[in-house]
Design an enzyme around this catalytic site. Structure first.
Site, PDB file in Angstrom:
ATOM      1  N   GLY A   1      10.253   0.525  16.035  1.00 16.17           N
ATOM      2  CA  GLY A   1       9.172   1.412  16.483  1.00 16.17           C
ATOM      3  C   GLY A   1       8.019   0.598  17.043  1.00 16.17           C
TER       4      GLY A   1
ATOM      5  N   LYS B   1      13.381  -0.811  10.457  1.00 15.49           N
ATOM      6  CA  LYS B   1      13.012   0.393  11.201  1.00 15.49           C
ATOM      7  C   LYS B   1      12.306  -0.030  12.472  1.00 15.49           C
ATOM      8  CE  LYS B   1      11.619   3.013   7.510  1.00 15.49           C
ATOM      9  NZ  LYS B   1      10.282   3.249   7.102  1.00 15.49           N
TER      10      LYS B   1
ATOM     11  N   GLY C   1       1.670  -3.598  11.089  1.00 19.51           N
ATOM     12  CA  GLY C   1       0.226  -3.787  11.097  1.00 19.51           C
ATOM     13  C   GLY C   1      -0.268  -3.846   9.676  1.00 19.51           C
TER      14      GLY C   1
ATOM     15  N   CYS D   1      -2.268  -7.144   5.793  1.00 19.87           N
ATOM     16  CA  CYS D   1      -1.568  -8.333   5.281  1.00 19.87           C
ATOM     17  C   CYS D   1      -0.673  -9.009   6.319  1.00 19.87           C
ATOM     18  CB  CYS D   1      -0.741  -7.957   4.061  1.00 19.87           C
ATOM     19  SG  CYS D   1      -1.781  -7.550   2.659  1.00 19.87           S
TER      20      CYS D   1
ATOM     21  N   GLU E   1       0.852  -1.177   0.000  1.00 20.31           N
ATOM     22  CA  GLU E   1       0.000   0.000   0.000  1.00 20.31           C
ATOM     23  C   GLU E   1       0.895   1.237   0.000  1.00 20.31           C
ATOM     24  OE1 GLU E   1      -3.143  -0.166   2.885  1.00 20.31           O
ATOM     25  OE2 GLU E   1      -3.490  -2.280   2.483  1.00 20.31           O
TER      26      GLU E   1
ATOM     27  N   LYS F   1       0.581   2.759   8.161  1.00 18.55           N
ATOM     28  CA  LYS F   1       1.850   3.317   7.679  1.00 18.55           C
ATOM     29  C   LYS F   1       1.497   4.558   6.860  1.00 18.55           C
ATOM     30  CE  LYS F   1       2.352   0.767   3.351  1.00 18.55           C
ATOM     31  NZ  LYS F   1       3.173  -0.114   2.552  1.00 18.55           N
TER      32      LYS F   1
ATOM     33  N   ARG G   1      -6.622  -0.886   9.198  1.00 18.04           N
ATOM     34  CA  ARG G   1      -6.793  -2.281   9.634  1.00 18.04           C
ATOM     35  C   ARG G   1      -5.560  -2.729  10.422  1.00 18.04           C
ATOM     36  NH1 ARG G   1      -7.657  -5.354   4.258  1.00 18.04           N
ATOM     37  NH2 ARG G   1      -6.299  -3.680   3.579  1.00 18.04           N
TER      38      ARG G   1
HETATM   39  C1  UDX Z   1       3.043  -5.968   2.874  1.00 16.47           C
HETATM   40  C2  UDX Z   1       4.204  -6.513   2.027  1.00 16.47           C
HETATM   41  O1  UDX Z   1       5.320  -5.615   2.121  1.00 16.47           O
HETATM   42  C3  UDX Z   1       3.772  -6.678   0.569  1.00 16.47           C
HETATM   43  O2  UDX Z   1       4.812  -7.254  -0.202  1.00 16.47           O
HETATM   44  C4  UDX Z   1       2.541  -7.586   0.536  1.00 16.47           C
HETATM   45  O3  UDX Z   1       2.068  -7.715  -0.798  1.00 16.47           O
HETATM   46  C5  UDX Z   1       1.444  -7.035   1.428  1.00 16.47           C
HETATM   47  O4  UDX Z   1       1.928  -6.846   2.764  1.00 16.47           O
HETATM   48  P1  UDX Z   1       1.909  -3.567   3.232  1.00 16.47           P
HETATM   49  O5  UDX Z   1       0.901  -4.241   4.090  1.00 16.47           O
HETATM   50  O6  UDX Z   1       1.456  -2.551   2.241  1.00 16.47           O
HETATM   51  O7  UDX Z   1       2.731  -4.675   2.381  1.00 16.47           O
HETATM   52  O8  UDX Z   1       2.942  -2.860   4.227  1.00 16.47           O
HETATM   53  P2  UDX Z   1       4.516  -2.844   4.481  1.00 16.47           P
HETATM   54  O9  UDX Z   1       5.159  -1.758   3.735  1.00 16.47           O
HETATM   55  O10 UDX Z   1       5.083  -4.208   4.324  1.00 16.47           O
HETATM   56  O11 UDX Z   1       4.540  -2.445   6.033  1.00 16.47           O
HETATM   57  C6  UDX Z   1       3.905  -3.289   6.989  1.00 16.47           C
HETATM   58  C7  UDX Z   1       4.012  -2.728   8.367  1.00 16.47           C
HETATM   59  O12 UDX Z   1       5.335  -2.862   8.851  1.00 16.47           O
HETATM   60  C8  UDX Z   1       3.653  -1.255   8.526  1.00 16.47           C
HETATM   61  O13 UDX Z   1       2.850  -1.106   9.684  1.00 16.47           O
HETATM   62  C9  UDX Z   1       4.996  -0.564   8.707  1.00 16.47           C
HETATM   63  O14 UDX Z   1       4.895   0.610   9.447  1.00 16.47           O
HETATM   64  C10 UDX Z   1       5.775  -1.636   9.430  1.00 16.47           C
HETATM   65  N1  UDX Z   1       7.229  -1.559   9.245  1.00 16.47           N
HETATM   66  C11 UDX Z   1       7.757  -1.683   7.994  1.00 16.47           C
HETATM   67  C12 UDX Z   1       8.049  -1.376  10.354  1.00 16.47           C
HETATM   68  O15 UDX Z   1       7.584  -1.270  11.489  1.00 16.47           O
HETATM   69  N2  UDX Z   1       9.395  -1.321  10.163  1.00 16.47           N
HETATM   70  C13 UDX Z   1       9.970  -1.454   8.938  1.00 16.47           C
HETATM   71  O16 UDX Z   1      11.193  -1.409   8.845  1.00 16.47           O
HETATM   72  C14 UDX Z   1       9.119  -1.637   7.817  1.00 16.47           C
END
Ligand code: UDX
Length: 444
Positions: free
Chosen positions: A257, A255, A261, A264, A156, A326, A333
């Site tokens: 923190g 990262k 969430g 997915c 996303e 994010k 969700r």
């Molecule tokens: C994820 C997968 O990356 C993607 O390949 C799949 O198709 C769907 O699920 P998405 O749900 O859009 O994608 O979010 P993503 O960018 O993966 O981040 C997931 C969560 O991890 C977010 O809440 C983000 O804030 C958190 N996150 C991400 C961290 O806490 N630290 C990080 O270093 C990276």
């Protein structure tokens, strides 16, 4: 070669896939039973916030490459490829995935399906689902359907770009004709040099959950280091930087923190655990439970930090900067930000939530929580500010200006995204997950 493609289910995955394939020059028919959603899409908008997608939709509508409908008919049934993009949410009765929408999608398609077409699943499913789906469909048609699995890895916030220029394409097939058709579908992308991995169907189903499990594990790994760093007087942000230079580790998804969430990662690791249990190999992915535990502990840690500074939270005004799971999405969700907000609310705090895009969803899903569309009004009288989603708007905000609005200059950086030096120079007390800020130099 221009193909006729049916996209079944027009949520995040389906709508993005439909627009992307239309942009690549294919003839796309999007099908979703939700007539309100169809009306929004036909008007040139997607029913969620995703940068660049509205503009791309308007473009492909004008080119006549895309149309939407609420039911299957002879025209949509005659597509060369049918892509299953319906949701597979967590089941209401357990940790597993609810795959019922996939079976329902096949029931609607079956009466119109032609023999020389491929059905390819894109939704995230427990391994073995494709086999069950194919057997289900085979009972409804008088030929052996061509069935394939083609997982999607879009994120996303960068969904369209991820679909048009992915890191890789994964095709799970069990017959050469299906593989040939899917290769044609992706030709405009593979021509750009994007790698294509052609494998069997169960492996393709597993690839997606394995990738998401790995990503979740990576985040929880660095968050586990943050727990240790907090008591050892170390700095998990610097630790991540230092280990990330090792190419075998890499600096992405490190990262630290309040954790992961969204729609997915959390549900996919739970569904994977549930499926592994069913297969008798639950022990093989037992670590995913710990991954989730670590993730949930980080949220609670924010409340602990607040209590350490403020004592009782009852009646304290807590401003949440961010609600989306994010930045660059309005999706709340399984959002860590909302979980933290709920915990403050349960502790009796007077919580107010700000977010540049997600407040409509917050009001719908959390009607008991206070929201404010204006950042400066929201900050008024705050006892505590919590950065929960690292939107640029917050990173760029002027801490001197914000300091004038609050009652107490206390901020918890739940994403390690603020410029600590700037905020401390403006006389804020900054607490950050995984960091011992006493040791950081003040840059003022
Ligand atoms: C994820 C997968 O990356 C993607 O390949 C799949 O198709 C769907 O699920 P998405 O749900 O859009 O994608 O979010 P993503 O960018 O993966 O981040 C997931 C969560 O991890 C977010 O809440 C983000 O804030 C958190 N996150 C991400 C961290 O806490 N630290 C990080 O270093 C990276």
């Amino acid at each position: 070669m221009k193909l006729k493609v049916g996209i079944i289910g027009l949520g995040y995955l389906g709508a993005t896939t439909a627009v992307a394939f239309a942009k690549l020059g294919h003839e796309v028919i999007g099908i979703d039973s939700d007539s309100a959603k169809i009306a929004i899409l036909e008007s040139g908008r997607v029913p969620f916030y995703e940068p660049g997608l509205d503009e791309a939709l308007v473009e492909v509508l004008a080119q006549g490459n895309i149309r939407f409908q609420t039911t299957q008919d002879a025209n949509s049934g005659s597509a060369d490829i049918h892509l299953l993009c319906v949701g597979t949410p967590q089941s209401k009765t357990g940790l597993g995935a609810d795959t019922s929408y996939l079976f329902a999608a096949l029931d609607s398609l079956a009466p119109f399906l032609l023999e020389d077409s491929v059905i390819a699943g894109k939704s995230t499913v427990p391994v073995g689902t494709a086999k069950e789906l194919k057997a289900h469909l085979a009972q409804k048609v008088d030929f052996e359907p061509h069935f394939a699995w083609n997982p999607e890895f879009l994120r996303e916030g960068t969904a369209l770009q991820d679909t048009l220029l992915p890191d890789r394409i994964v095709l799970g097939t069990d017959d050469s004709w299906s593989e040939k058709m899917l290769r044609l579908l992706y030709e405009p992308i593979t021509d750009l040099g994007v790698p294509l991995v052609s494998i069997d169907i169960p492996t393709a189903e597993l690839v997606k959950v394995a990738a998401n499990s790995f990503l979740a594990t990576k985040i929880s790994f660095i968050n586990a280091m943050a727990e240790v760093a907090e008591v050892a007087g170390a700095d998990a942000v610097k630790l991540a930087e230092a280990i990330g230079y090792d190419e075998r580790i890499g600096n992405k998804f490190l990262k630290t923190g309040i954790g992961f969430g969204g729609g997915c990662l959390p549900k996919d690791i739970r569904a994977f655990s549930a499926r592994a249990e069913e297969l008798g190999v639950g022990h093989a992915v037992g670590f995913l439970r710990e991954v989730e535990e670590i993730n949930l502990r980080r949220r609670t840690r924010v409340i602990e930090l607040a209590r350490e500074e403020l004592g009782s939270l009852n009646g304290k005004r807590v401003v949440m900067l961010g609600a989306a799971f994010k930045p660059e999405t309005d999706d709340v969700r399984d959002s860590p930000a909302m979980a933290v907000a709920e915990q403050f609310w349960s502790a009796g705090a007077n919580v107010v939530i700000h977010d540049p895009k997600a407040l409509e969803n917050v009001r719908r899903m959390y009607p008991h929580l206070e929201t404010n569309d204006n950042l400066f009004d929201a900050m008024d009288g705050a006892d505590l500010v919590v950065l929960a989603t690292e939107w640029r708007e917050y990173r760029d905000a002027d801490p001197i200006q914000l300091a004038k609005l609050v009652t107490n200059r206390l901020v918890i950086d739940g994403r390690n995204a603020l410029d600590v030096g700037d905020w401390r120079a403006a006389n804020w007390q900054v607490l950050a997950l995984g960091r011992n800020l006493e040791r950081l130099p003040v840059l003022a």
